[in-house]
Structure formats: C-alpha cells, structure tokens
Design a protein around this motif. Structure first.
Motif, PDB file in Angstrom:
ATOM      1  N   TYR A  25       0.822  -1.214   0.000  1.00 24.11           N
ATOM      2  CA  TYR A  25       0.000   0.000   0.000  1.00 24.11           C
ATOM      3  C   TYR A  25       0.858   1.267   0.000  1.00 24.11           C
ATOM      4  N   VAL A  26       1.947   1.240  -0.750  1.00 26.24           N
ATOM      5  CA  VAL A  26       2.852   2.372  -0.964  1.00 26.24           C
ATOM      6  C   VAL A  26       3.491   2.896   0.334  1.00 26.24           C
ATOM      7  N   THR A  27       2.710   3.667   1.135  1.00 27.17           N
ATOM      8  CA  THR A  27       3.314   4.256   2.329  1.00 27.17           C
ATOM      9  C   THR A  27       2.685   3.696   3.607  1.00 27.17           C
ATOM     10  N   GLU A  31       3.160   4.719   7.807  1.00 24.51           N
ATOM     11  CA  GLU A  31       2.094   5.216   8.676  1.00 24.51           C
ATOM     12  C   GLU A  31       1.988   4.309   9.903  1.00 24.51           C
ATOM     13  N   GLY A 115      -0.198  11.804  11.772  1.00 24.56           N
ATOM     14  CA  GLY A 115      -0.486  11.816  10.337  1.00 24.56           C
ATOM     15  C   GLY A 115       0.502  12.683   9.579  1.00 24.56           C
TER      16      GLY A 115
ATOM     17  N   LEU B 497      -3.461  11.844   3.668  1.00 26.43           N
ATOM     18  CA  LEU B 497      -2.671  10.625   3.882  1.00 26.43           C
ATOM     19  C   LEU B 497      -2.930   9.531   2.851  1.00 26.43           C
ATOM     20  N   PRO B 499      -2.602   7.231  -0.001  1.00 30.76           N
ATOM     21  CA  PRO B 499      -1.508   7.082  -0.963  1.00 30.76           C
ATOM     22  C   PRO B 499      -1.988   6.966  -2.408  1.00 30.76           C
ATOM     23  N   TYR B 500      -3.292   6.853  -2.632  1.00 31.80           N
ATOM     24  CA  TYR B 500      -3.791   6.640  -3.995  1.00 31.80           C
ATOM     25  C   TYR B 500      -4.579   7.831  -4.532  1.00 31.80           C
ATOM     26  N   LYS B 522      -7.692   1.153  -2.696  1.00 29.44           N
ATOM     27  CA  LYS B 522      -7.162  -0.214  -2.646  1.00 29.44           C
ATOM     28  C   LYS B 522      -7.485  -0.861  -1.304  1.00 29.44           C
TER      29      LYS B 522
END
Lengths: 206, 556
Positions: A25-27, A31, A115, B497, B499-500, B522
């Motif tokens: 999920y990329v980042t 987090e 965040g 926040l 990411p997509y 996602k």
C-alpha cells in the motif's frame, strides 16, 4: 486496536510489516510505523513496559527471520511477565490508564501530529521548519503526556465531581498542571464547575 | 436484528491438514461457538463435491454466514464466495480461515498444539463472521486501449496480437530502434531461423498496423489509476505524451552480464556469446581452436540463479561454427547442460556427433584462461587438461535491466530477490502481477529464450484480453466508505494521507465533506485508522469486526 488488545488482557502485541519502501500500500508501513511508535511511547508514559509492542519489518520470503522475530518477542514478553506487573496498583488502575491512553490516541491532536509526522520530518511544516528526530520525539512525549493526563481527568470527572487537589493527589500530577488542564477543558466546554466545597471548587464532566 | 446462522466447514485438504491436526475435534469445537448452527468436515472443500456440500448445507440449514477453514484465501476465496452467491448468500457473508499455511504446515511436529491453534483460528473467524455485512461488487468501465512497455520480441508479439484482436495499442520502446536483444543475434535455435528475419517481420507488421501507436526513445514518467483506467505519462524525445489505457503489459526484457574481470575477458579474443553472435552475423571468424566457457558469472554466490538459455545458445553456436569450419576444434566447458525439451536434447546430441567436445568442470575448480591456453580440470576423467585457443567465448547470464527498479516503483509492482519482476503466483497466475490489470512477458520476468518470450507474450495478451473484451470489471467492494456523513468535519487529514489520491474533499450543503473514489481505493485502511471522528468505515474490516477478532484471541 493495539490498546484494545491490551484491554482484552494480552501481554504483548507483535506487528509485522514489509520493509521500508516495499509496502503493498505504498506508504502504509510508514504510517503504521509512526502510529505504533507513538503507541509504544504512550505505554511508557502510563507506566507500562514499552517493549510490549514491537513492529518488525521483513519480507514474505524471509521465513527464518520471521521465526526469529516471533521467538525473540515471545521470549521478551515472558521476561517482562504478565501485563500489569510493572504497575504497583490493582487491575482497575491498569484498566483506567489504558482507557485514558486509548482516548488519547483516538483524539484529534495525536492523530494529526502522527499523520503529519513524515511530512514534518521530511519536507517541514507550513513555515518550512524541519524537525529533527530528537525534537520530534521530545515534542511527542510532551504532547502525549498532556493528552493522557487530560483524558485521565475526564475519566475521573465522569464518575464524580472532584477538586483540583483531589485530582492532583489521585493522578500524582502537580496541581498547577491539573489547573491548567481543567482551564483548557472548561474553555472547550467539556468540563464545568459544579459547586464550591469549603474553599475549593469541584468540577464535573458535562 | 436478523438471525445469524453460521455454518463452519473444516477442510482436510487430503492429508495436508487432516494429516497434522485433528479435524473432527475442530469440527466439534466449532459447533460450540456462538451463532454456529452447523459444522462439517470436508475431504476437499474446494472440490466439486465440497462446493456442492456447502451449497446444499446453506439451503438445508438456512445458513446466513459461511466460514471455511482450509488454505490461503489467495487461492480459493473467490471459489467459496461464488458458492455462497449461487446458494443465495451474499458473497461477503463468507469468511475464510487459514489452517493450512498458517497452521498444519508449520506445526507438523505437534498434533495437539496444531489442533488447539486451529480451534483458536476458527473461533476468531467465527467471531468476525457473525458481524459481517453484505456488500455489492463495484463495476467499472474498462478503457479498451492497451499499453505495452518494451519493443523487443515479447513486446512486439504482444502488441501485434492485441491489434489483431482489434484493440488499440501504445508501444513504448526505450531505444531508438525496435527489436531489442534479437537485433544482436544471428540465428535462433532450434531451427536456425535468422533472428533478423523474425524480428524484421514483427517490426514491419507492428509499424504498418493502424492500431499500434509506436513511441521509440521513450520512457514512462508516471503511472496513475487502476485496472481499466490507467493514466500514463510518457516522455518521448523531450516531449510529454499522455496515454489513457485499460491494461499494461511489461515486456522490458533483460540485459546480458558483461564479464568485466572474469576469465581475462577483453572483447578481442576473449569475448561473450553476444559478441560471437555479432561476428557470426558478419560471417568473419577465423580460428583453429575455440573454447566456450559456461556459467560465467552465473550460479555464483552473488548471482545464484541459472540463466537457462546460455546452454542452448552455446550448443547452437558451437554447431554453427563446426558446420562452417569442420576442421576447427570446439570445446564447451560446462557444469551441467540445460537442454530441456525434445529439440534441445536432439541438438545437444547432434553437436556431439559433429565433433564438439564437451568437458565437465566443477564450480569449485573453474577453468583458468591463460594467454594462449585454457587450463581445466576434467571432472569425469579426473585430470587437468590444457587446451590451446584462438578464441574464448564466455556464456554470461541475463540480468535484470538497470531501470527495473524505477519501473517497479512507478507501477507499484514487486521484484524477486534477483531483481526480475515477480508474478502474482508461480503456477496459478504466472503472467499476472499481483496488481490487477498489469501483466508481464519475456525476460523481464526471468531469462527466457525467443520461443518462450513469444508464448508468454501471447499468454499475457490472452490474460489482458479478458478485461479488454468484457469492457467492464467487477471490483471487490473492500474499500473505505464515508459511513457517517454527519460525523465528518471535512478536516482533510484522510485525503492528505491517502496514498492513492482516492479521497477528495467536496463542498456539500452540510459543509466540507470527504468523498471516496471507490474504484481508486485499494482498501489499505490508512484513512479509517486516521479519522478521529470515526466517520470512515473500512468495508469488511470494520472496527467492530476486527475488534471482535482481537477479543476472540483471548476469550476462549
């Protein structure tokens, strides 16, 4: 969720995620890392061993490392002992502190700061000021301490009206700090004065 | 509240599960759990019989939730969801518990503990199942254009096959010319076809097709979107081109290792197979003795894989040399010959008949290339030999291209430990990436020869055509939703926040509110874990559902 698990009575929470930069999920793992790091600091502040939370990073192809992480964590938790051994008071006190901690992490302040943590440390804040890791940690600790104390006061006042002195004794926090928190809560309209008992005012949760 | 009636099916998986834990005990235990009205053991839950049994039991016992305790959801969750749907139960009223990969296979030595763990896992699954919500699939339109990255044999084959099916294709090639590795090759095994003829034909067909738009000297700059609707920016000769497409095929190929510092490589009389191919193309080779060394820089500690194609390349070129110059001695020094397939074996035999001499060496005692001769310890004869040479040819492996890392980040797809692109499943989805709508073929995935690259390209096209031909896609509704609009204050932390870029803050009559773009989501859950007003709900992973699982971990 992590604090829920502790409230359910588990002795440790092990969270495993992918390595930096390899998150599906990329980042997402960054987090998670920030959030878990904060929760671990929070445990320390409420007097619980912060090693009860561990965030391990590995890839799905590292079977042996997985076993190693799980075994080490199990060993570590066995050494620390059952949840609550580090707090001298009873089970009720443990529950009280965990509830306050949970309310703190669910609150607006901590969620915004966490965040934005990556951004603060990578790009800087709105004024272009960058935070070093040390500054960030010190700032976080102060913030968490305030947040937990405020939630604890709110929990206490939910049960019955109390004076600043009584709160200060119960939570072992200096009365000037309690007064400051109470003032803040009154400004927000969450807490108000109930009556005056002798010379000291009693406060209650609205 | 509706009556929650849970049915639990515990799979034996033949002996994969039943061989290492006590399935009947798990079944009996499941019957004691709250809301469970029926529990049963299946020999293979995923088989026709197992599925029929599940469907029958749903009707017979009026089940409203189904739990299957078996293998990983990656393989059979869709199978079981479909079974539920066909029997009239919403597919998202299904929960899967993994007691194979996460239990029986890892606790083979301890039957009792494995049984207890399986009971725990079933209890956790049942806890969630009782709180599941029904969901409807999200349907999205598919852009019927395809993007193919890489203009070598795999990419060209894919582009042509797609265009023949009537789909528009954008083909992106990094180099100035199309053709890729085949431009450097002479003839191809097994039938000795000229590489230039094969690739020339493909290039001609691709360039003359009205459906194929070709960009050479171009690189991918950014990729946004999701299956059915990708938005790609391409830089082509200093200009930016934007492409909207539904699917992406990765056919970027591989590089060949340059054996710097190995076996005195000098590019003059100690050369690589690729350099030999170029000389063979020109047809000018004069040598009385040629020594070929296999596994140069391959199957070492640094690069422990076998590049597979180099053995057949060596056999092919040794035979060609022998054919041209029957009096020249050709030696092939090898560790193991990899001549898979009927033709491979036949060519190996033919090469030996032609007089090519194969010498087996040990990886621990590799040949030493001197100024005039090669020293090698012949493992089968058990003695050292010295062979004079005019030409040494080194067979080096294919290695991932330097830019695979950058591309994998742009596409958000994984690579394996050697740096090649990683497929979704080695047997079940060998040409798909885990991300929907992105496929791979050729040596970008793993060293492949021309024949394999072509068949993989056709396979990838066939996979991609499913989406392109249908024109719409059903997406899992496991996404974030704004469950309570009144709770949302429009603070924007979730949008910051995500990411997509799947959350927008929009103006509504009630003020600023978050708005989710479901198809771009996602389902990672960052927004849900961030919203301090609890306005966001993660479908299928709600706070209540996950909370109940955590409670079930401890509560027996």
């Amino acid at each position: 969720m992590i604090l829920d698990a502790f409230l359910c009575g588990v002795d440790g929470v092990l969270i495993l995620g992918c390595k930096d930069g390899e998150c599906h999920y990329v980042t997402g793992n960054m987090e998670a890392k920030n959030k878990i790091g904060m929760t671990s600091r929070l445990l320390k502040i409420i007097g619980i061993d912060q090693n009860r939370i561990y965030f391990g990073q590995l890839s799905s192809a590292e079977g042996t490392r997985f076993v190693e992480l799980v075994e080490n964590f199990t060993k570590r938790i066995k050494e620390i002992g059952a949840l609550g051994t580090e707090i001298k008071e009873d089970k009720e006190e443990l529950k009280f502190r965990l509830e306050a901690a949970k309310a703190a992490v669910e609150g607006e302040k901590l969620r915004w700061v966490i965040g934005k943590k990556t951004e603060f440390m990578g790009i800087g804040n709105k004024y272009g000021e960058m935070f070093t890791r040390h500054e960030m940690d010190r700032f976080l600790d102060g913030l968490i301490m305030d947040e937990v104390a405020v939630r604890e006061i709110q929990l206490l006042l939910q049960e019955r009206p109390l004076s600043v002195k009584q709160i200060s004794e119960r939570l072992k926090i200096p009365s000037n700090r309690v007064l400051r928190y109470i003032a803040g809560l009154r400004r927000k309209g969450v807490v108000d004065m109930e009556r005056v008992d002798g010379t000291s005012p009693l406060y209650r949760q609205l | 509240m509706e009556d929650v009636r849970i049915g639990v099916f515990v799979c034996d998986c033949g002996s994969n599960i039943a061989g290492f834990l006590d399935v009947p005990k798990v079944v009996e235990y499941a019957k004691t759990l709250p809301h469970v009205v029926f529990a049963k053991e299946n020999l293979y839950s995923c088989s026709e019989t197992g599925i029929t049994e599940i469907k029958y039991s749903i009707k017979e016992h009026a089940l409203t939730r189904v739990v299957v305790a078996s293998c990983t959801p990656r393989t059979h969750e869709p199978t079981f969801r479909l079974a539920c749907e066909e029997a009239g139960v919403n597919p998202f009223y299904f929960e899967m518990v993994n007691i194979r990969e996460q239990c029986s296979w890892v606790h083979m030595q301890n039957r009792e503990e494995a049984t207890n763990k399986a009971k725990d896992l079933v209890r956790i699954g049942v806890a969630k199942a009782s709180l599941l919500d029904a969901q409807e699939f999200i349907v999205v339109d598919v852009n019927r254009k395809a993007l193919v990255i890489g203009g070598g044999i795999a990419g060209l084959t894919a582009a042509i096959a797609l265009s023949r099916r009537g789909f528009e294709v954008v083909l992106v090639e990094k180099e100035k010319e199309l053709g890729g590795r085949l431009n450097d090759l002479n003839r191809l095994y097994p039938y000795g076809v000229k590489a230039s003829e094969l690739i020339g034909g493909k290039i001609k067909e691709a360039t003359s097709s009205p459906l194929i738009e070709i960009h050479t000297s171009s690189v991918i700059k950014s990729v946004l979107g999701y299956v059915g609707n990708y938005e790609v920016d391409i830089e082509t000769g200093g200009q930016d081109v934007h492409v909207s497409c539904g699917i992406i095929i990765v056919a970027t190929g591989a590089s060949v290792l340059e054996p710097k510092g190995l076996y005195n490589y000098n590019g003059r009389n100690i050369i690589t197979q690729v350099e030999l191919e170029r000389r063979l193309q020109k047809g000018k080779i004069k040598a009385d003795s040629i020594v070929v060394v296999q596994c140069v820089g391959a199957r070492t500690e640094e690069r422990n894989y076998c590049s597979r194609t180099c053995c057949m390349t060596a056999i092919k070129n040794a035979s060609l040399l022998k054919e041209k110059m029957p009096d020249t001695k050709v030696f092939v020094l090898y560790q193991d010959m990899q001549c898979y397939g009927v033709e491979g074996e036949a060519l190996f035999r033919k090469a030996k008949e032609m007089g090519v001499i194969f010498i087996n060496y040990d990886s621990g005692n590799p040949p030493v290339v001197g100024e005039k001769s090669v020293k090698v310890y012949h493992r089968l004869m058990g003695r050292e030999m010295e062979i004079g040479y005019d030409l040494v040819v080194l067979s080096t492996p294919m290695i991932p291209r330097e830019d695979t890392d950058a591309l994998s980040r742009l596409l958000r797809v994984p690579r394996d430990e050697n740096g090649f692109f990683l497929e979704a499943h080695v047997k079940l989805r060998p040409l798909d990436f885990a991300t929907d709508g992105i496929y791979m073929c050729g040596s970008a995935h793993w060293p492949a020869d021309t024949r394999e690259s072509i068949s993989q390209a056709l396979g990838a096209v066939s996979r991609a055509s499913i989406h392109l031909a249908r024109g719409s896609i059903k997406v899992d509704p496991i996404v974030s939703t704004l469950a309570d609009e009144d709770l949302c204050k429009g603070c924007g932390l979730c949008a910051a926040l995500c990411p997509y870029g799947a959350i927008e803050i929009i103006d509504t009559p009630k003020g600023k509110k978050a708005s989710m773009i479901s198809v771009a989501c996602k389902g990672c859950g960052v927004c849900g874990a961030t919203c301090y007003h609890r306005a966001i709900k993660m479908n299928h992973f709600t706070n209540e559902q996950v909370g109940s699982q955590i409670a079930a971990v401890v509560g027996k």
